[in-house]
Design a protein around this motif. Structure first.
Motif, PDB file in Angstrom:
ATOM      1  N   GLU A 194     -23.282 -17.803 -68.748  1.00 48.76           N
ATOM      2  CA  GLU A 194     -22.824 -16.503 -68.235  1.00 48.76           C
ATOM      3  C   GLU A 194     -23.367 -15.419 -69.162  1.00 48.76           C
ATOM      4  O   GLU A 194     -23.421 -15.615 -70.386  1.00 48.76           O
ATOM      5  CB  GLU A 194     -21.292 -16.440 -68.246  1.00 48.76           C
ATOM      6  N   LEU A 196     -22.838 -11.872 -70.877  1.00 47.09           N
ATOM      7  CA  LEU A 196     -21.781 -10.905 -71.222  1.00 47.09           C
ATOM      8  C   LEU A 196     -22.437  -9.763 -72.003  1.00 47.09           C
ATOM      9  O   LEU A 196     -23.078 -10.017 -73.028  1.00 47.09           O
ATOM     10  CB  LEU A 196     -20.699 -11.572 -72.091  1.00 47.09           C
ATOM     11  N   ASP A 210     -22.490 -10.963 -65.912  1.00 44.37           N
ATOM     12  CA  ASP A 210     -21.281 -11.520 -65.296  1.00 44.37           C
ATOM     13  C   ASP A 210     -20.051 -10.773 -65.787  1.00 44.37           C
ATOM     14  O   ASP A 210     -19.003 -10.780 -65.141  1.00 44.37           O
ATOM     15  CB  ASP A 210     -21.143 -13.008 -65.665  1.00 44.37           C
ATOM     16  N   TYR A 211     -20.176 -10.165 -66.971  1.00 43.82           N
ATOM     17  CA  TYR A 211     -19.045  -9.404 -67.521  1.00 43.82           C
ATOM     18  C   TYR A 211     -19.613  -8.270 -68.373  1.00 43.82           C
ATOM     19  O   TYR A 211     -20.565  -8.471 -69.132  1.00 43.82           O
ATOM     20  CB  TYR A 211     -18.151 -10.316 -68.379  1.00 43.82           C
ATOM     21  N   TYR A 221     -13.206 -12.590 -73.193  1.00 44.65           N
ATOM     22  CA  TYR A 221     -13.730 -13.200 -71.964  1.00 44.65           C
ATOM     23  C   TYR A 221     -14.323 -14.576 -72.275  1.00 44.65           C
ATOM     24  O   TYR A 221     -14.035 -15.558 -71.580  1.00 44.65           O
ATOM     25  CB  TYR A 221     -14.797 -12.288 -71.342  1.00 44.65           C
ATOM     26  N   SER A 225     -12.880 -18.066 -70.738  1.00 52.35           N
ATOM     27  CA  SER A 225     -13.670 -18.577 -69.607  1.00 52.35           C
ATOM     28  C   SER A 225     -13.733 -20.108 -69.617  1.00 52.35           C
ATOM     29  O   SER A 225     -13.792 -20.739 -70.673  1.00 52.35           O
ATOM     30  CB  SER A 225     -15.094 -18.004 -69.691  1.00 52.35           C
TER      31      SER A 225
END
Ligand code: 13P
Ligand code: SF4
Length: 305
Positions: A194, A196, A210-211, A221, A225
């Motif tokens: 992911e 970030l 994704d964030y 996060y 996660s």
């Protein structure tokens, strides 16, 4: 002295001299370990306001130490490494923004906390990366002049479509240097990870994430996660801290350009020498600056609650 002995000496000295040590999450691990409080800019300013010790020692950059002084003018506030500034905070000064404000009468001037105390004296409210969206939504004015970071400002504008947000051409040169090409390369190398990123990255990079969040947001996060692999789009120390804290997960750097020389400038030895009174700098601000700049910080804490 080795690192562990130096840390023990620092812990002894800070107790003896009634000093509270604050460390931003971009600081090195050995510094975070001896700090009383660690966190992102927002958490540190809230923590600083509650501190009971007579002296606050900031391991971070100058605007963070200035924010502590604004919140606790009666305390001695020390910056462990006087060279630790912030390229973004140095981009815009009070005179420049006084002129810009004339073009935007009736606008609420929202200043990212990464600004000098002098500049804060003519702004209306401060925000940090973790509190910006919430605070801008709560402001009782649709017209906002957001300074200095146009990337964080674009992120806020996207989340607050009802507001008319004017941006200037400022930002963090380190985060803004990350390219879409680098994102593609990292995603190709780590297809299951992911992504970030910090909102100081350019919008084209943020769109791939994704964030998007502050340093504290990214840490939280990644820890919460269910995913096992992450590409971290902020200062590389965050990936390092996460790798220590979550040994069952893998953290990769988005770009090796994400190294902030100011945040890297503070060493454990600086902290020790500062406690010994041999290094560091006391933050001194005039009463007028404190009174005028503090309004913005108080407003940030009120609206950020
Ligand atoms: P945070 O607000 O996430 O702590 O970030 C501060 C900063 O300087 C990011 O470059
Ligand atoms: Fe300033 Fe950028 Fe360093 Fe953050 S990373 S302290 S915004 S220069």
């Amino acid at each position: 002295m080795n690192i562990a002995q130096l840390q023990q000496e620092i812990l002894r000295l800070k107790k003896e001299k009634d000093v509270c040590i604050l460390a931003h999450s971009y600081q090195a691990r050995e510094i975070c370990e001896i700090a009383d409080y660690t966190g992102d800019s927002y958490k540190l300013s809230v923590d600083a306001a509650k501190v009971n010790n007579q002296t606050i020692l900031m391991c971070g950059v100058r605007f963070m130490a200035e924010t502590c002084k604004l919140l606790s003018p009666e305390k001695t506030v020390l910056l462990a490494q006087p060279l630790a500034g912030c390229d973004m905070a140095d981009q815009m000064d009070k005179e420049m923004i006084e002129k810009v404000k004339k073009d935007y009468p009736g606008y609420t001037v929202v200043a990212y906390v990464n600004t000098t105390a002098q500049l804060k004296t003519i702004c209306d409210v401060c925000v940090t990366s973790s509190s910006a969206v919430q605070i801008v939504k709560k402001i009782d004015n649709d017209n906002i002049l957001f300074i200095p970071d146009c990337n964080l400002g674009s992120f806020v504008a996207q989340q607050c479509p009802d507001k008319n947000i004017k941006l200037l051409n400022g930002g963090c040169p380190i985060h803004a240097s990350v390219t879409v090409e680098e994102v593609k390369r990292a995603k190709a190398l780590y297809p299951d990870a992911e992504l970030l990123v910090h909102p100081e990255c350019i919008p084209a990079v943020c769109e791939q994430a994704d964030y998007i969040g502050s340093t504290a947001g990214i840490i939280q996060y990644a820890k919460n996660s269910g995913k096992k692999e992450f590409i971290i789009g902020t200062e590389i120390s965050i990936a390092e801290h996460l790798q220590y804290d979550c040994p069952g997960k893998d953290f990769h750097f988005l770009s090796l350009k994400l190294i902030c020389p100011h945040m890297k400038a503070t060493s454990l030895m600086d902290v020790y020498n500062c406690l010994e009174g041999k290094a560091g700098e006391e933050i001194l601000l005039s009463d007028e600056t404190i009174t005028a700049a503090r309004r913005c910080i108080d407003e940030m804490i009120r609206l950020g609650d």
